[in-house]
Enzyme design. Structure first.
Site, PDB file in Angstrom:
ATOM      1  N   ARG A 165      28.387  26.582  35.914  1.00 19.68           N
ATOM      2  CA  ARG A 165      27.718  25.645  35.001  1.00 19.68           C
ATOM      3  C   ARG A 165      28.690  24.587  34.483  1.00 19.68           C
ATOM      4  NH1 ARG A 165      22.715  24.845  32.419  1.00 19.68           N
ATOM      5  NH2 ARG A 165      21.825  26.615  33.509  1.00 19.68           N
ATOM      6  N   PHE A 194      27.237  27.886  27.893  1.00 21.51           N
ATOM      7  CA  PHE A 194      27.560  28.657  29.094  1.00 21.51           C
ATOM      8  C   PHE A 194      28.435  27.886  30.082  1.00 21.51           C
ATOM      9  CE2 PHE A 194      26.128  31.307  32.799  1.00 21.51           C
ATOM     10  CZ  PHE A 194      26.209  32.555  32.211  1.00 21.51           C
ATOM     11  N   GLU A 235      20.456  25.300  24.079  1.00 18.66           N
ATOM     12  CA  GLU A 235      21.853  24.961  24.318  1.00 18.66           C
ATOM     13  C   GLU A 235      22.180  23.462  24.278  1.00 18.66           C
ATOM     14  OE1 GLU A 235      21.333  27.388  27.874  1.00 18.66           O
ATOM     15  OE2 GLU A 235      23.391  28.039  27.573  1.00 18.66           O
TER      16      GLU A 235
END
Lengths: 485, 775
Positions: free
Chosen positions: B309, B343, B730
């Site tokens: 990611r 992440f 996020e």
């Protein structure tokens, strides 16, 4: 004098008596484990996150009603709530069975999405209710600035605080029924006074608690049992005990001694008794010595200030304590007392080494006397920490200069966080005394600092940073003072 | 219609009255035991002896258990290599080594000093640099390659070379890891866990104890915050409680203290990313070469996916015509780093934002100008380095609107004038963006299931695999179901997440909770609706009498009955104008023996990223946002204040704007904390010294930007997700970077033309030391 072996309190209007070793429990654990009041959360167990916030009333205000203040229940031993009334998150709204009639602060927190995961929420609700008790009683409003100050001791990891700020500032004080009115009971107030006038003594196989009602009893105990652990607000000891770093087998709490809970002033001194809390001190100087109160704003959270004491901060003797630099440049005096008499020590001399004090085994610090600032004095107190608020200092700086025109007739400068104790910089003081003020001589003083201090590196700051800031504070002070002369 | 309204969180009343039940709030049973965890004494080495005999002699101690007591002592989401309790090899200091079952926490505190752990100490690896030098590589990813980077770099008018470095971050969920295991009959165990991933928790507990998956049920009512920290790392603590329950046949409660939690659990990955960027006189990026290094800590955990990611987000919001993006993760002797909101995305994105800020300073231009120039385009320059087209790209309008609404140019001029005064304060301003890919990059995780039970009074219970950690996923699903049936959202109750109702679920992570589980709820409701429409049609239009109870023929789905609508608790045939109360239709359906339960499975369609070619559709869509932050630095101390932040987010059509705005402000402040005050300070020996709020500083109420504006962009183009919404959890965290780039911008006013170089977090000390460098 009557002596009992019971701690008596009221929790959400229910009378509770605590006998036996439970008296050593923290209020937070007692609420959760013994009273099934699990709304109160324990997160850090060191008074630094506010999730355990509850309200307690130990005194009555000017109107004769209970004065509810927020405290951290995680570091508050039960023996310190003898005679106090406690309100937890479960007692903020009016609850009948499963039916809940919400308090205004609860309603506003819902309306503004002030709760996400909900774990910090009960602490915020109690702190906010505490703010409302104080602000409404004083006839003020809950401005954004005030709301933030009242909630400084509560951490939230979900909301970014904005929804909570919005909730707090939208509270309609007219809709609030104050807890001091809802829980008002003349019978309890009179019983509370009786409880607090009594001496409590609880003895167990390996530990004991003593809550003397008079200073005389306290001094007698201290002379008989030198190693008894003295407790005022427990905001420091409570943490050390929780973290398993200290056992307190024999404890004497000063909390019932009325004569130590006095703050007063005369022409020369402000006299702060041993159990006067930081909040009481702040409120008092705000009223009588406003310029001094400005210096104290940087100190801790409301929960800690409502419980912790000025004298506690002094005797804890941390090199990074927030009040000490200020008291040190003020030439504050510590008053010590034992069964054989009283003596006074001026603050810089009180500190002998790292956490070492000029105190005899049978003595108790009864008060701190702070000289009143004169008109021709300039005083500043600076502090830097990793986070602006609710944090332990990396470096503190205090300076006080008495002027005669431009001439500096008396110079007092103290630095914290750069040595084993907070220290007065007597060599620099001597160099500056008698000179005319200029920014230049302060810059020179800053440049000479490495001769006098050897700061250490730790997690709060490196020695290089501490050195740099210490010097910069001289420059900042000169710039600010220069502008005022 | 409930969807689109800011109804309050379904637990709001419980939260404000203290009646919401978290794990450790569950009443203590008489025979319950407390499970205390003891950690390893050194960072690296081998355990030679664990002696619990002295502790066992103490009244109230019921057992001391080690790795030897666990039938299968290994777990790990991607690679099952991590011991539940360290066996011989020590992965990191404070790694769980043994558990003590005792009467209560007080007893544990008394006896923990009596456990003797001896170890043969070895020299630990404690940093990315050290790990690179010693070739301690945990995993590698295939690079993303486009164009000829080396060639173009050589030809570029300007190049900058450097390393972007950011620290880790403690989750600081308020509720530390907590779990209770109840032994049931027939060798079964019921586990209540503060877990984002009940299915994995169920599997890890069962596997550890040698039980069948079907013998373990994991239930999650709610968490007191998760942020990724309870995605993988709740499971082994549940296994420890499960072990004690299994060994003693007594309920076992494990609730870590904040200190132990912070010392024992993983954090956001620190990264060090080496880059070389080429650009022209205007600041247009011609080529970018990045070598990404993540500190994985002691074990694999979720590191490979996090590394992926980071690479997927190394482009930020900017088109890279020529690029080479390579990633490696190193293994060190630190807590095993794990999922944390974003992440890897924030670390990738911030690298690019830092580079853009540097280009601006190098060219002595404003960074917004450089950003705007490099932004992904709508029709061209709209393909990512991994060859996914950025569809319905709103970034240009988002950046322009925020630039205008935040008064950027005027404030920039004011700041310039302010800084010239040199009054001990220094200000800076910067805008950064986020283009966050929505979907698990591990394709199979993009699935969910839901159970919708309609009761005869017209109220509904919904169960899914989503876990509620404050983000409001339950409220959104409540609204989806209520909207489907045209009933008030308060008539829908979200049930605790349990693996007996929803199994083989994915973690509530990757911002996808409402997408995947909401998608499944929507499908389950659709199934029920088609059945109910058919019943309605039969009753009203096929001549069957209400009072004639007989078995109807089965549902014929080929008939289009979409004209039968569910509105305001009524069911209405818009053609015939016939109607009946929703509740009455339910009764008829029941009496006619129709199921009033809906169960549905949902998978995100059309994902197709090829791991071999590193090309394709990695994400379902992108959530976009931008933030402008203005900061003020005290030049004497380096202290930082955020004076103002303006955020504009694209969340499609939000299901609940109120909850989403809360997610945005919360994520931003968390991101701001990561790049400013949150400093994980380790002793030189490797021990974490910042392990409580006294020593680790998350933002406080005074740190929230003094002026804080959050606005949502109107966008109806997202047809790829439930109710046209977009995921929110996020993406806004990435915007915290704007505070850090604003610090860089401020420093530039004093740097005498040099490009400021700071690491993240920009603590007071980092800032002051950089300022001092210019003296």
């Amino acid at each position: 004098m009557k002596t009992t072996n019971t701690i008596t309190t009221k929790i959400n209007d229910q009378r509770v008596e605590i006998k036996g070793e439970n008296a050593f429990m923290t209020l937070g654990n007692f609420l959760r484990n013994e009273e099934s009041l699990t709304g109160t959360k324990i997160v850090c167990a060191e008074g630094d996150c506010g999730a355990c916030t509850v309200l307690i009333a130990k005194d009555v205000d000017a109107s004769g009603k209970l004065e509810f203040k927020s405290v951290n229940s995680c570091i508050l031993p039960l023996y310190l709530i003898d005679g106090a009334q406690v309100v937890t998150v479960e007692g903020i709204g009016k609850n009948v069975g499963m039916n809940i009639d919400l308090h205004e602060v609860q309603q506003k927190m819902i309306d503004h999405n002030g709760a996400q995961c909900g774990y910090c929420t009960p602490g915020f609700i109690c702190a906010m209710a505490g703010a409302v008790e104080k602000v409404k009683s004083c006839g003020g409003t809950l401005s954004e600035k005030k709301a933030k100050n009242f909630l400084t001791g509560n951490l939230c990891r979900c909301t970014g605080y904005q929804p909570i700020i919005d909730a707090a500032t939208s509270i309609d004080l007219n809709k609030v029924e104050l807890l001091k009115d809802r829980y008002h009971s003349p019978e309890w107030i009179s019983e509370m006074k009786t409880i607090k006038s009594q001496t409590v003594e609880m003895k167990f196989t390996d530990k004991s608690i003593f809550l003397p009602a008079t200073l005389k009893e306290a001094l007698k105990k201290k002379s008989e049992k030198n190693d008894v652990r003295l407790i005022a607000g427990s905001t420091d000891i409570g943490v050390v005990v929780n973290k398993g770093k200290l056992d307190t087998p024999d404890t004497m709490a000063l909390y019932h001694i009325d004569e130590l809970n006095v703050i007063s002033h005369d022409d020369q001194f402000i006299n702060v008794g041993a159990t006067v809390t930081l909040t009481e001190f702040e409120d008092y100087v705000e009223k009588h010595f406003p310029e001094m109160s400005r210096l104290l704003r940087i100190f801790a959270s409301p929960q800690i200030k409502n419980q912790g004491t000025v004298v506690g901060n002094v005797v804890n003797a941390s090199p990074i304590a927030d009040t000490i630099p200020f008291l040190m440049v003020s030439d504050a005096i510590v008053e010590l007392e034992s069964t054989s008499g009283k003596r006074e020590v001026v603050l810089p001399k009180f500190y002998v080494g790292y956490k070492k004090l000029d105190i005899k085994a049978d003595e108790i610090v009864t008060r701190v006397k702070i000289p009143v600032l004169a008109k021709n004095e300039k005083t500043r107190l600076y502090k830097v920490s990793m986070r602006k608020d609710l944090d332990i200092s990396a470096v503190t700086f205090a300076a006080r200069i008495v002027f005669d025109g431009k001439k500096m007739t008396k110079v007092s400068i103290a630095l914290g966080g750069v040595a084993a104790t907070v220290m007065r910089l007597s060599d620099i003081e001597a160099k500056l005394t008698g000179k005319d003020f200029s920014e230049k001589i302060f810059h020179e003083a800053a440049a000479s600092l490495d001769q006098y201090i050897k700061p250490l590196s730790d997690l709060r700051a490196s020695k290089e940073y501490r050195m740099l800031v210490a010097g910069n504070y001289f420059k900042k002070f000169a710039l600010e003072i220069g502008g005022e002369l | 219609m409930s969807v689109g309204k800011s109804v309050h969180h379904d637990s709001a009343i419980g939260h404000v009255t203290g009646t919401s039940v978290f794990i450790d709030d569950r009443p203590r049973l008489k025979n319950e035991v407390f499970v205390g965890v003891i950690g390893a004494p050194v960072c690296a080495g081998k355990i030679t002896k664990i002696d619990g005999s002295a502790a066992m002699k103490v009244d109230g101690v019921f057992g001391v258990f080690t790795a030897h007591d666990i039938p299968h002592n290994n777990w790990g989401t991607i690679v099952p290599e991590q011991p539940i309790l360290a066996f011989e090899k020590i992965g990191y200091i404070d790694e769980p080594v043994c558990v003590i079952a005792c009467r209560d926490e007080e007893t544990f505190n008394k006896v923990k000093k009596l456990i003797k752990i001896e170890a043969k100490e070895e020299k630990p690896i404690l940093s990315i640099d050290e790990a690179i030098e010693k070739k301690s590589i945990l995993c590698e990813a295939k690079p993303f390659v486009r164009g000829n980077v080396d060639e173009v770099l050589k030809k570029s008018p300007h190049t900058l070379k450097g390393a972007f470095e950011c620290g880790g971050q403690e989750h600081f969920y308020m509720e530390s890891q907590a779990t209770i295991a109840y032994p049931l009959e027939n060798g079964q165990i019921e586990v209540h866990s503060s877990s984002q991933h009940p299915t994995e928790t169920q599997h890890v507990v069962a596997h550890a104890l040698g039980l069948d998956y079907s013998q373990v049920v994991c239930i999650v009512k709610r968490m007191g915050g998760g942020f990724g920290g309870k995605e993988s790392q709740a499971a082994h603590f549940a296994a420890m409680a499960g072990l004690v329950a299994y060994k003693l046949n007594r309920p076992a409660r494990l609730a870590l203290t904040k200190d132990d939690d912070m010392m024992m659990t993983g954090k956001r990955h620190p990264f060090k990313n080496f880059y070389e960027v080429g650009f022209d006189d205007n600041g247009l990026v011609t080529a970018l070469k990045v070598h990404i290094y993540a500190n994985g800590g002691a074990y694999v955990d979720l590191t490979p996916s996090i590394l992926d990611r980071a690479m997927f987000h190394a482009d930020g919001c900017y088109y890279l015509e020529n690029c080479y993006i390579e990633g490696k993760a190193v293994r060190t002797h630190q807590h095993s780093n794990t999922a944390f909101r974003g992440f890897g995305g924030p670390q990738g994105n911030m690298t690019m934002e830092s580079i853009i800020e540097d280009i601006a300073h190098y060219l002595k231009k404003d960074s917004f100008e450089i950003r705007r120039l490099n932004l992904y385009g709508k029709e061209s320059r709209n393909v990512t380095p991994y060859n996914q087209v950025v569809e319905h790209n709103v970034l240009p309008e988002l950046f322009d609107k925020l630039h205008k609404d935040s008064d950027y140019e005027k404030r920039k001029a004011e700041i310039k004038a302010f800084n010239e005064k040199k009054n001990g304060k220094l200000r800076g301003l910067s805008m950064t963006g986020a283009k966050f890919g929505i979907a698990f990059t591990t394709k199979f995780l993009n699935q969910g299931n839901a159970l919708v039970n309609i009761h005869l009074d017209g109220t509904i219970q919904v169960s899914t695999g989503a876990t509620e950690m404050g983000q409001g996923v339950n409220t959104k699903m409540q609204q989806i179901a209520a909207t489907c049936f045209g009933i008030p959202h308060t008539n829908v109750v979200m049930m605790p997440t349990s693996t007996e109702k929803n199994h083989n679920t994915s973690p509530t992570a990757a911002s996808s909770g409402a997408d995947i589980n909401g998608g499944a709820v929507f499908k389950a409701c659709e199934d029920l609706l088609s059945r109910l429409r058919w019943v309605f049609n039969e009753l009203h239009n096929s001549g069957i009498q209400y009072d004639t109870i007989k078995t109807m023929p089965p549902v014929d789905l080929s008939v289009d009955l979409s004209h039968i609508e569910f509105v305001d608790s009524m069911v209405v045939d818009t053609k015939t104008k016939k109607s009946m109360a929703f509740k009455d239709l339910l009764k008829q359906a029941y009496l006619n023996q129709f199921s009033l339960a809906g169960y549905a499975f949902y998978k995100t369609p059309d994902l197709g990223f090829d791991k071999n070619t590193c090309q394709g559709r990695a994400f379902n869509y992108f959530t976009n946002g931008a933030a402008v932050s203005e900061v003020e630095i005290d030049e004497y101390t380096g202290e930082l204040k955020v004076l103002r932040t303006d955020i504009l987010m694209d969340l499609g059509r939000p299901i609940n704007p109120g909850i989403d705005i809360g997610q945005v402000s919360g994520a931003f402040v968390q991101g701001m904390g990561w790049v400013t005050t949150e400093n994980l300070f380790y002793h030189e020996s490797g021990k974490l010294l910042a392990h409580s709020p006294t020593t680790y500083k998350i933002p406080n109420i005074q740190d929230t930007p003094r002026v804080f504006n959050v606005e949502l962009l109107e966008n109806h183009t997202n047809t790829r997700n439930v109710m046209r919404s977009k995921a929110v959890g996020e993406p806004p965290l990435l915007l915290g970077a704007s505070v850090w780039t604003a610090v860089k911008n401020a420093l530039f006013y004093r740097s005498k033309g040099e490009v400021p170089h700071i690491t993240s977090p920009a603590t007071n000390e980092v800032i002051l030391m950089e300022l001092n460098r210019y003296e």
